[in-house]
Design a protein around this motif. Structure first.
Motif, PDB file in Angstrom:
ATOM      1  N   GLU A  91       0.822  -1.201   0.000  1.00  0.00           N
ATOM      2  CA  GLU A  91       0.000   0.000   0.000  1.00  0.00           C
ATOM      3  C   GLU A  91       0.862   1.259   0.000  1.00  0.00           C
ATOM      4  O   GLU A  91       2.050   1.221   0.269  1.00  0.00           O
ATOM      5  CB  GLU A  91      -0.972  -0.030   1.173  1.00  0.00           C
ATOM      6  N   THR A  92       0.245   2.374  -0.275  1.00  0.00           N
ATOM      7  CA  THR A  92       0.946   3.634  -0.492  1.00  0.00           C
ATOM      8  C   THR A  92       1.891   4.043   0.644  1.00  0.00           C
ATOM      9  O   THR A  92       3.050   4.361   0.362  1.00  0.00           O
ATOM     10  CB  THR A  92      -0.066   4.755  -0.791  1.00  0.00           C
ATOM     11  N   PRO A  93       1.486   4.047   1.915  1.00  0.00           N
ATOM     12  CA  PRO A  93       2.425   4.494   2.957  1.00  0.00           C
ATOM     13  C   PRO A  93       3.717   3.673   2.994  1.00  0.00           C
ATOM     14  O   PRO A  93       4.808   4.222   3.101  1.00  0.00           O
ATOM     15  CB  PRO A  93       1.636   4.334   4.252  1.00  0.00           C
ATOM     16  N   HIS A  94       3.580   2.364   2.883  1.00  0.00           N
ATOM     17  CA  HIS A  94       4.779   1.523   2.908  1.00  0.00           C
ATOM     18  C   HIS A  94       5.649   1.785   1.680  1.00  0.00           C
ATOM     19  O   HIS A  94       6.878   1.829   1.782  1.00  0.00           O
ATOM     20  CB  HIS A  94       4.405   0.038   2.973  1.00  0.00           C
ATOM     21  N   THR A  95       5.032   1.978   0.532  1.00  0.00           N
ATOM     22  CA  THR A  95       5.787   2.239  -0.696  1.00  0.00           C
ATOM     23  C   THR A  95       6.533   3.562  -0.607  1.00  0.00           C
ATOM     24  O   THR A  95       7.680   3.673  -1.048  1.00  0.00           O
ATOM     25  CB  THR A  95       4.850   2.208  -1.920  1.00  0.00           C
ATOM     26  N   VAL A  96       5.913   4.581  -0.010  1.00  0.00           N
ATOM     27  CA  VAL A  96       6.576   5.875   0.185  1.00  0.00           C
ATOM     28  C   VAL A  96       7.818   5.689   1.047  1.00  0.00           C
ATOM     29  O   VAL A  96       8.906   6.173   0.715  1.00  0.00           O
ATOM     30  CB  VAL A  96       5.617   6.914   0.814  1.00  0.00           C
ATOM     31  N   ILE A 145      10.419  14.047  -0.224  1.00  0.00           N
ATOM     32  CA  ILE A 145      10.250  13.213  -1.399  1.00  0.00           C
ATOM     33  C   ILE A 145      10.162  14.123  -2.618  1.00  0.00           C
ATOM     34  O   ILE A 145       9.602  15.221  -2.540  1.00  0.00           O
ATOM     35  CB  ILE A 145       9.003  12.305  -1.244  1.00  0.00           C
ATOM     36  N   THR A 146      10.747  13.701  -3.721  1.00  0.00           N
ATOM     37  CA  THR A 146      10.713  14.503  -4.941  1.00  0.00           C
ATOM     38  C   THR A 146       9.468  14.156  -5.754  1.00  0.00           C
ATOM     39  O   THR A 146       8.844  13.112  -5.535  1.00  0.00           O
ATOM     40  CB  THR A 146      11.959  14.246  -5.806  1.00  0.00           C
ATOM     41  N   ILE A 147       9.145  15.000  -6.707  1.00  0.00           N
ATOM     42  CA  ILE A 147       8.005  14.733  -7.593  1.00  0.00           C
ATOM     43  C   ILE A 147       8.234  13.430  -8.353  1.00  0.00           C
ATOM     44  O   ILE A 147       7.316  12.635  -8.522  1.00  0.00           O
ATOM     45  CB  ILE A 147       7.769  15.916  -8.562  1.00  0.00           C
ATOM     46  N   GLN A 148       9.468  13.187  -8.808  1.00  0.00           N
ATOM     47  CA  GLN A 148       9.760  11.943  -9.519  1.00  0.00           C
ATOM     48  C   GLN A 148       9.519  10.724  -8.629  1.00  0.00           C
ATOM     49  O   GLN A 148       9.015   9.711  -9.098  1.00  0.00           O
ATOM     50  CB  GLN A 148      11.196  11.949 -10.046  1.00  0.00           C
ATOM     51  N   GLN A 149       9.868  10.824  -7.351  1.00  0.00           N
ATOM     52  CA  GLN A 149       9.612   9.727  -6.426  1.00  0.00           C
ATOM     53  C   GLN A 149       8.115   9.555  -6.175  1.00  0.00           C
ATOM     54  O   GLN A 149       7.629   8.428  -6.066  1.00  0.00           O
ATOM     55  CB  GLN A 149      10.355   9.955  -5.105  1.00  0.00           C
ATOM     56  N   LEU A 166      11.888   6.146   0.031  1.00  0.00           N
ATOM     57  CA  LEU A 166      12.753   7.040   0.802  1.00  0.00           C
ATOM     58  C   LEU A 166      13.830   6.289   1.593  1.00  0.00           C
ATOM     59  O   LEU A 166      14.726   6.911   2.162  1.00  0.00           O
ATOM     60  CB  LEU A 166      11.916   7.880   1.767  1.00  0.00           C
ATOM     61  N   GLY A 167      13.734   4.961   1.639  1.00  0.00           N
ATOM     62  CA  GLY A 167      14.703   4.171   2.382  1.00  0.00           C
ATOM     63  C   GLY A 167      14.545   4.282   3.889  1.00  0.00           C
ATOM     64  O   GLY A 167      15.520   4.213   4.634  1.00  0.00           O
ATOM     65  N   LEU A 168      13.301   4.449   4.336  1.00  0.00           N
ATOM     66  CA  LEU A 168      13.016   4.613   5.768  1.00  0.00           C
ATOM     67  C   LEU A 168      12.207   3.441   6.294  1.00  0.00           C
ATOM     68  O   LEU A 168      11.499   2.779   5.534  1.00  0.00           O
ATOM     69  CB  LEU A 168      12.217   5.902   5.998  1.00  0.00           C
ATOM     70  N   LYS A 169      12.285   3.214   7.598  1.00  0.00           N
ATOM     71  CA  LYS A 169      11.444   2.202   8.236  1.00  0.00           C
ATOM     72  C   LYS A 169      10.147   2.824   8.742  1.00  0.00           C
ATOM     73  O   LYS A 169       9.116   2.184   8.799  1.00  0.00           O
ATOM     74  CB  LYS A 169      12.183   1.533   9.384  1.00  0.00           C
ATOM     75  N   LYS A 170      10.225   4.097   9.155  1.00  0.00           N
ATOM     76  CA  LYS A 170       9.021   4.815   9.584  1.00  0.00           C
ATOM     77  C   LYS A 170       9.273   6.310   9.411  1.00  0.00           C
ATOM     78  O   LYS A 170      10.414   6.761   9.345  1.00  0.00           O
ATOM     79  CB  LYS A 170       8.652   4.492  11.028  1.00  0.00           C
TER      80      LYS A 170
END
Length: 92
Positions: free
Chosen positions: A6-11, A31-35, A15-19
Motif C-alpha cells: 500500500e501507499t504508505p509503505h511504498t513511500v 520526497i521529490t516529484i519523480q519519487q 525514501l529508504g526509511l522504516k518509519k
C-alpha cells in the motif's frame, strides 16, 4: 502499518526509511516529484485517480498524514503547486 504493497509503505520504501518522523517540527523527510510519480505508478492498482497527475496527488495526500515534505514544501503546498501546473512537465 498497512500492508506492504500500500501507499504508505511504498513511500517509506522509496525514501529508504522504516518509519516517518510523525512531527512537522522535527520532519526531515523529503520526497521529490519523480519519487511521488514512482510511488503512484507502483501502487496504481490501489489508487483511484484516472491520470498520472491525479494518482500523484493521492500520494501527496498520503504524505500529509505521514509528515513528509514534497520538493521541500509541505504536502498541501505541493498539491496546490501541482494543481497550478508548476510541475506539469513531470507528468505524461
Amino acid at each position: 502499518m498497512s500492508a506492504r504493497n500500500e501507499t504508505p509503505h511504498t513511500v517509506l520504501k522509496v525514501l529508504g526509511l522504516k518509519k516517518s518522523n510523525g512531527s512537522w517540527e522535527a520532519a526531515t523527510e523529503n520526497i521529490t516529484i519523480q519519487q511521488v510519480i514512482e510511488v503512484s505508478e507502483t501502487t496504481k492498482g490501489s489508487l483511484t485517480g484516472a491520470s498520472q497527475k491525479a494518482r500523484a496527488l493521492e500520494v501527496m495526500g498520503t504524505c500529509v498524514s505521514m509528515r513528509i515534505c514534497v520538493e521541500g514544501m509541505r504536502p498541501k503546498e505541493a498539491i496546490m503547486a501541482v494543481k497550478n501546473g508548476d510541475f506539469d512537465s513531470q507528468f505524461n
